[in-house]
Design a protein around this motif. Structure first.
Motif, PDB file in Angstrom:
ATOM      1  N   TYR A 244     -10.762   7.068  -4.993  1.00 55.13           N
ATOM      2  CA  TYR A 244     -10.701   8.426  -4.457  1.00 55.13           C
ATOM      3  C   TYR A 244      -9.459   9.155  -4.955  1.00 55.13           C
ATOM      4  CZ  TYR A 244     -10.452  12.427  -1.436  1.00 55.13           C
ATOM      5  OH  TYR A 244     -10.361  13.718  -0.996  1.00 55.13           O
ATOM      6  N   LEU A 245      -8.306   8.475  -4.929  1.00 55.51           N
ATOM      7  CA  LEU A 245      -7.066   9.119  -5.409  1.00 55.51           C
ATOM      8  C   LEU A 245      -7.215   9.564  -6.865  1.00 55.51           C
ATOM      9  CD1 LEU A 245      -4.089   6.995  -4.006  1.00 55.51           C
ATOM     10  CD2 LEU A 245      -4.937   9.201  -3.173  1.00 55.51           C
ATOM     11  N   ALA A 246      -7.773   8.667  -7.698  1.00 55.54           N
ATOM     12  CA  ALA A 246      -7.909   8.988  -9.123  1.00 55.54           C
ATOM     13  C   ALA A 246      -8.918  10.119  -9.328  1.00 55.54           C
ATOM     14  CB  ALA A 246      -8.339   7.749  -9.904  1.00 55.54           C
ATOM     15  N   SER A 247      -9.975  10.128  -8.532  1.00 59.96           N
ATOM     16  CA  SER A 247     -11.001  11.167  -8.722  1.00 59.96           C
ATOM     17  C   SER A 247     -10.490  12.549  -8.337  1.00 59.96           C
ATOM     18  CB  SER A 247     -12.270  10.831  -7.928  1.00 59.96           C
ATOM     19  OG  SER A 247     -12.017  11.002  -6.547  1.00 59.96           O
ATOM     20  N   THR A 248      -9.478  12.597  -7.470  1.00 60.07           N
ATOM     21  CA  THR A 248      -8.938  13.892  -7.043  1.00 60.07           C
ATOM     22  C   THR A 248      -7.640  14.219  -7.790  1.00 60.07           C
ATOM     23  OG1 THR A 248      -7.748  12.771  -5.261  1.00 60.07           O
ATOM     24  CG2 THR A 248      -9.885  13.723  -4.693  1.00 60.07           C
ATOM     25  N   GLY A 249      -6.967  13.202  -8.307  1.00 53.58           N
ATOM     26  CA  GLY A 249      -5.689  13.412  -9.011  1.00 53.58           C
ATOM     27  C   GLY A 249      -4.571  13.854  -8.097  1.00 53.58           C
ATOM     28  N   ASN A 250      -4.798  13.749  -6.787  1.00 59.42           N
ATOM     29  CA  ASN A 250      -3.836  14.254  -5.802  1.00 59.42           C
ATOM     30  C   ASN A 250      -3.203  13.064  -5.075  1.00 59.42           C
ATOM     31  OD1 ASN A 250      -2.652  15.233  -3.453  1.00 59.42           O
ATOM     32  ND2 ASN A 250      -4.356  16.560  -2.877  1.00 59.42           N
ATOM     33  N   LEU A 251      -1.891  12.888  -5.259  1.00 61.93           N
ATOM     34  CA  LEU A 251      -1.228  11.705  -4.689  1.00 61.93           C
ATOM     35  C   LEU A 251      -0.398  12.049  -3.448  1.00 61.93           C
ATOM     36  CD1 LEU A 251      -0.065   9.942  -7.990  1.00 61.93           C
ATOM     37  CD2 LEU A 251      -2.200   9.674  -6.736  1.00 61.93           C
ATOM     38  N   SER A 252      -0.707  13.196  -2.817  1.00 57.26           N
ATOM     39  CA  SER A 252       0.044  13.574  -1.616  1.00 57.26           C
ATOM     40  C   SER A 252      -0.308  12.632  -0.460  1.00 57.26           C
ATOM     41  CB  SER A 252      -0.311  15.006  -1.203  1.00 57.26           C
ATOM     42  OG  SER A 252      -1.653  15.037  -0.753  1.00 57.26           O
ATOM     43  N   PHE A 253       0.564  12.582   0.543  1.00 54.08           N
ATOM     44  CA  PHE A 253       0.300  11.718   1.697  1.00 54.08           C
ATOM     45  C   PHE A 253      -0.982  12.157   2.413  1.00 54.08           C
ATOM     46  CE2 PHE A 253       0.973  10.013   6.003  1.00 54.08           C
ATOM     47  CZ  PHE A 253       1.188   8.677   5.676  1.00 54.08           C
ATOM     48  N   GLU A 254      -1.210  13.479   2.491  1.00 54.41           N
ATOM     49  CA  GLU A 254      -2.423  13.991   3.134  1.00 54.41           C
ATOM     50  C   GLU A 254      -3.665  13.442   2.450  1.00 54.41           C
ATOM     51  OE1 GLU A 254      -1.227  15.181   6.211  1.00 54.41           O
ATOM     52  OE2 GLU A 254      -3.349  15.686   6.036  1.00 54.41           O
ATOM     53  N   ALA A 259      -7.997   8.830   1.343  1.00 53.03           N
ATOM     54  CA  ALA A 259      -8.240   7.637   0.516  1.00 53.03           C
ATOM     55  C   ALA A 259      -8.337   6.376   1.390  1.00 53.03           C
ATOM     56  CB  ALA A 259      -7.129   7.491  -0.522  1.00 53.03           C
ATOM     57  N   VAL A 260      -7.534   6.334   2.451  1.00 52.90           N
ATOM     58  CA  VAL A 260      -7.602   5.187   3.375  1.00 52.90           C
ATOM     59  C   VAL A 260      -8.986   5.139   4.039  1.00 52.90           C
ATOM     60  CG1 VAL A 260      -6.738   4.338   5.610  1.00 52.90           C
ATOM     61  CG2 VAL A 260      -5.126   4.972   3.811  1.00 52.90           C
ATOM     62  N   ILE A 261      -9.506   6.306   4.402  1.00 55.23           N
ATOM     63  CA  ILE A 261     -10.833   6.328   5.031  1.00 55.23           C
ATOM     64  C   ILE A 261     -11.901   5.897   4.017  1.00 55.23           C
ATOM     65  CG2 ILE A 261     -12.578   7.751   6.223  1.00 55.23           C
ATOM     66  CD1 ILE A 261     -10.031   7.229   7.890  1.00 55.23           C
ATOM     67  N   TYR A 262     -11.800   6.384   2.766  1.00 54.31           N
ATOM     68  CA  TYR A 262     -12.758   5.918   1.742  1.00 54.31           C
ATOM     69  C   TYR A 262     -12.615   4.413   1.520  1.00 54.31           C
ATOM     70  CZ  TYR A 262     -14.882  10.340   0.484  1.00 54.31           C
ATOM     71  OH  TYR A 262     -15.633  11.495   0.519  1.00 54.31           O
ATOM     72  N   GLY A 263     -11.390   3.907   1.610  1.00 56.81           N
ATOM     73  CA  GLY A 263     -11.184   2.462   1.499  1.00 56.81           C
ATOM     74  C   GLY A 263     -11.886   1.724   2.630  1.00 56.81           C
ATOM     75  N   SER A 264     -11.736   2.240   3.839  1.00 57.86           N
ATOM     76  CA  SER A 264     -12.378   1.599   4.999  1.00 57.86           C
ATOM     77  C   SER A 264     -13.898   1.648   4.864  1.00 57.86           C
ATOM     78  CB  SER A 264     -11.978   2.308   6.295  1.00 57.86           C
ATOM     79  OG  SER A 264     -10.580   2.314   6.419  1.00 57.86           O
ATOM     80  N   VAL A 265     -14.410   2.760   4.349  1.00 59.21           N
ATOM     81  CA  VAL A 265     -15.859   2.897   4.147  1.00 59.21           C
ATOM     82  C   VAL A 265     -16.345   1.809   3.176  1.00 59.21           C
ATOM     83  CG1 VAL A 265     -17.612   4.372   3.051  1.00 59.21           C
ATOM     84  CG2 VAL A 265     -15.979   5.368   4.678  1.00 59.21           C
ATOM     85  N   MET A 266     -15.639   1.641   2.065  1.00 62.00           N
ATOM     86  CA  MET A 266     -16.081   0.664   1.052  1.00 62.00           C
ATOM     87  C   MET A 266     -16.000  -0.760   1.601  1.00 62.00           C
ATOM     88  SD  MET A 266     -16.996   2.831  -1.049  1.00 62.00           S
ATOM     89  CE  MET A 266     -17.705   1.791  -2.297  1.00 62.00           C
TER      90      MET A 266
END
Ligand code: AMP
Length: 302
Positions: A244-254, A259-266
């Protein structure tokens, strides 16, 4: 721009309280890649033996994973045998055979050396360092997963690797073991001094915790899935997170919170079957539907 990952590609024998499976396709890099490819292109650095099945290779090819860095050598694939105890949380390793990983020297193809996203999957820390050393300069983000074995047996190698890492993804006992701190906030502060300024703690059925300086985010686990085999939940969590981080290119904490939620989903899809069966079969629509359920599950009015 692809995500470079290094880790194990393995065959696992798994025993759960209800069932078992032999020669299940597994390994930290396999689980990561199959999860992350739902979001972004993946470039794999790993080694397989002559016993790697064509059907498994075809699965990686069909998922459009770049296999230029996947070496095939004489010998057998990495093998791991694990058993889950009745509470599903405690896992016993009955056997680990490094096989082709014993003499593996990762060779990062030239076309991978400028990749901005790197995930160092669970493997001997000296192999993780070897990959980092071959990159042209410091990537945009480097994340690393490891396990109690490496924290205990190869601590100085791991500390060397961590100097080049931005995000550490581990479970709570690993974070405590690495830092020598029981309190996870203290652990995050100690680990930040080792290199990784972001700590993501995977807490299995209790969700996940993200800490960066004084910012904290906590997410629950998805409570509605049926657990068949927990193997690979951590690696696929990392796949959803980095993908998710790579697909958005956005590394902000928000954005890391999403990304944590997408991680939990996977992770939640992975545990619904043995091996990568479920996580390979789902679509991006299935992933987003579960992500939206997470949003509903965690939303409340003040
Ligand atoms: P997880 O359940 O996320 O901890 O990952 C399980 C996967 O890690 C299995 O598919 C194993 O093949 C792999 N694995 C187990 N032990 C090791 C190890 N020492 N090094 C690398 N991979 C391992």
């Amino acid at each position: 721009m692809s995500i470079l990952t290094v880790g194990s590609v393995a065959y696992d024998d798994i025993i759960t309280p209800y069932d078992k499976r032999s020669r299940a396709l597994g390994g930290s890099a396999t689980y990561f890649a199959i999860a992350a490819q739902h979001f972004h292109q993946i470039s794999l650095v790993a080694v397989i033996g002559e016993d790697f099945n064509y059907a498994d290779e075809k699965l990686l090819i069909d998922k459009k994973i770049d296999l230029l860095g996947l070496e095939k050598v004489a010998g057998r694939c990495f093998y791991w045998k694990g058993e889950y105890l009745a509470n599903w949380n405690d896992r016993v390793t009955h056997d680990t055979q490094l096989n082709v990983f014993e003499s593996f020297k990762p060779k990062v193809p030239d076309s991978y050396r400028d990749l901005p996203y790197v995930f160092l999957g669970n493997i001997h820390p000296s192999l993780q360092t070897e990959v980092l050393k071959q990159m042209n300069g410091r990537p945009k983000i480097v994340a690393l997963d490891t396990m109690n074995l490496w924290i205990k047996e190869t601590r100085s190698d791991l500390l060397e690797t961590l100097k080049g890492v931005d995000v550490l993804l581990v479970n709570d006992s690993e974070a405590q073991m690495l830092s020598g701190e029981h309190n996870l906030m203290d652990a995050a502060r100690t680990i930040a001094k080792m290199g990784p300024t972001t700590l993501c703690i995977k807490q299995g059925e209790h969700g996940a915790l993200l800490v960066q300086n004084d910012q904290i985010f906590t997410a629950p686990a998805y409570p509605l899935c049926t657990v068949v085999d927990p193997t690979g939940a951590g690696d696929t969590f990392a796949g959803g997170f980095m993908g998710y981080l790579a697909s958005t290119g956005n590394l902000s904490f928000e954005n890391m919170k999403r990304a944590v939620i997408y991680g939990s989903v996977m992770g939640s899809f992975t545990v619904e079957s043995f091996s990568v069966d479920r996580v390979a079969a789902i679509t991006r629509e299935d992933i987003d539907a579960r992500y939206n359920e997470f949003v509903k599950l965690t939303h409340f009015h003040k």
